[in-house]
Design an enzyme around this catalytic site. Structure first.
Site, PDB file in Angstrom:
ATOM      1  N   LYS A 108     -15.643  25.696  17.721  1.00 54.63           N
ATOM      2  CA  LYS A 108     -16.047  24.480  18.419  1.00 54.63           C
ATOM      3  C   LYS A 108     -15.103  24.261  19.578  1.00 54.63           C
ATOM      4  O   LYS A 108     -13.934  24.680  19.516  1.00 54.63           O
ATOM      5  CB  LYS A 108     -15.961  23.266  17.470  1.00 54.63           C
TER       6      LYS A 108
HETATM    7  N1  GLU Z   1     -23.613  22.115  18.538  1.00 57.11           N
HETATM    8  C1  GLU Z   1     -24.615  22.564  17.615  1.00 57.11           C
HETATM    9  C2  GLU Z   1     -24.098  22.504  16.191  1.00 57.11           C
HETATM   10  O1  GLU Z   1     -23.204  21.743  15.884  1.00 57.11           O
HETATM   11  C3  GLU Z   1     -25.162  23.932  17.995  1.00 57.11           C
HETATM   12  C4  GLU Z   1     -24.152  25.032  18.006  1.00 57.11           C
HETATM   13  C5  GLU Z   1     -24.680  26.344  18.567  1.00 57.11           C
HETATM   14  O2  GLU Z   1     -25.860  26.459  18.857  1.00 57.11           O
HETATM   15  O3  GLU Z   1     -23.851  27.258  18.693  1.00 57.11           O
HETATM   16  O4  GLU Z   1     -24.598  23.152  15.305  1.00 57.11           O
END
Ligand code: GLU
Length: 416
Positions: A108
């Site tokens: 993240k």
């Molecule tokens: N931000 C989204 C999540 O928390 C998508 C992450 C992604 O597609 O890599 O799952």
């Protein structure tokens, strides 16, 4: 002993992880490897503001685990998205990708800023500076960012462009891009579509008739807005919604097309669908059948868990329920489907986007939606079966499946 309420978000997620590791009997060394992020990067993000000043923001990229494949996860623009929050979200991505069994690890990123207070030009400059700050840390087979709270397809377009200037055209460096830049059809709707797919599945199991089922949705960002649209299509009555400006409640059901026509609940009163104003807190406690927290984390707490009236809680947001509140909901017999399953639709279609980019090929939207449904329902069934046979909550079962899968790949790689 530390009270659970004093834990930071990463410690909260690790509390759940440790319980899963205990049940699985993971050896201490393996547990430590899975608990801590493998790599973390903090970068300074100086931005020339429109008025000529320089403002310096903090950016992060936390790579939690890549035993099952490249690191994968969104980038959040939010003032409170500091290191511990990003670590917690990165760890949740590891368990999420493992639970739905797609070949990624978890990561993240964030920039601590208020995107609503920045112009598009400022956001463009901030995104480019953040991307060049982390560019040696990410790559199409190493770590693939995506949108999260406060970012969107446009942000990913800027990231792809900034990365491409340094490394050559690389659409697979980010997912959730605009379709014109190689984004996948169906990606924008994917998280919300996944939430409603699971609503249909769990409704069959409970059982709950979705025709007229009253649903309250906290958050009208990309995820919440799609949940509202698609739940309405299933015959649900959308009784309440909210955004950063507060909420709107109508027990007879809100006018969804009118709601979709406005740009935020701060619209002029005449443009708002008929309903009473409620706060974001009040929305959670309204009389409804299904509650969908689709905004920020830690909104269902010990303070309000005993007053939640919904029969079913679908965690579309990441980590919306504190561990203590979770126990209260379970004791009260409320069915809770956990975040790592409920919001996995986004990263599942990100996986499709990434593979389409690597093959320079495109699927049609029907195919994307069909494959998404297949993966999500399989994960849901696996979670349910485990919860039932082992007498676990849905969250415990989901986490255990994810942790067990990651632990097994760590062992098979033999890198310790
Ligand atoms: N931000 C989204 C999540 O928390 C998508 C992450 C992604 O597609 O890599 O799952």
């Amino acid at each position: 002993m530390l009270s659970v309420r004093q834990l930071n978000p990463f410690e909260e997620v690790n509390l759940l992880f440790d319980r899963a590791a205990d049940r699985l009997g993971l050896p201490d060394g393996c547990r430590e490897m899975l608990r801590r992020p493998w790599r973390e990067l903090q970068v300074q993000v100086p931005v020339r503001m429109d008025d000529g000043r320089i403002q310096v923001f903090s950016g992060y990229r936390v790579q939690h685990n890549a035993a099952r494949g490249p690191y994968k996860g969104g980038v959040r623009y939010h003032p409170e998205a500091g290191l511990d929050e990003v670590r917690a979200l990165a760890s949740l991505m590891t368990w999420k990708t493992a639970l739905v069994n797609i070949p990624f690890g978890g990561a993240k990123g964030s920039v601590q800023c208020d995107p609503n207070a920045l112009s598009q030009a400022e956001l463009n400059r901030l995104t480019r500076r953040y991307t060049t700050g982390i560019d040696h840390f990410i790559a199409p087979h190493r770590d693939i960012p995506a949108p999260d709270m406060g970012t969107n397809a446009q942000t990913m377009g800027w990231m792809m462009d900034a990365y491409g200037l340094l490394h050559g055209h690389s659409p697979a460096i980010v997912t959730g891009k605009p379709v014109e830049l190689g984004g996948s059809l169906g990606r924008e709707a994917a998280t919300g579509r996944g939430v409603v797919t699971l609503l249909q599945e769990v409704a069959r199991d409970l059982p709950m008739d979705l025709k007229g089922a009253r649903i309250a949705v906290q958050g009208l960002g990309n995820v919440g807005a799609w949940v509202v649209k698609l739940a309405k299509k299933q015959g649900c009555k959308v009784v309440a919604v909210s955004d950063i400006n507060g909420g709107l409640y109508n027990p007879k059901g809100l006018d969804v097309p009118a709601l979709m026509a406005i740009n935020g609940l701060d619209a002029p009163a005449d443009d708002l669908p008929e309903g009473d104003r409620v706060t974001n807190q009040e929305l959670l406690e309204l009389d409804c059948d299904v509650l969908v927290p689709a905004a920020i984390g830690n909104v269902i707490t010990v303070e309000n868990a005993s007053r939640i009236k919904a029969r079913l809680v679908l965690e579309a947001a990441n980590h919306p329920t504190t561990p203590e509140a979770d126990e209260v909901l379970i004791d009260r017999g409320i069915e809770v489907l956990p975040d790592i399953l409920v919001n996995a639709g986004g990263v599942i279609v990100s996986y499709f986007e990434w593979t389409q980019n690597l093959q320079e090929f495109r699927w049609d939207e029907a195919r994307v939606n069909q494959e998404l449904t297949k993966i999500l329902i399989a994960a849901y069934r696996e979670m349910r079966a485990k919860a039932k046979t082992r007498n676990l909550t849905n969250r415990e079962a989901a986490l255990e499946i994810g942790v067990e899968r990651v632990a097994r790949t760590v062992e098979l790689r033999g890198f310790v």
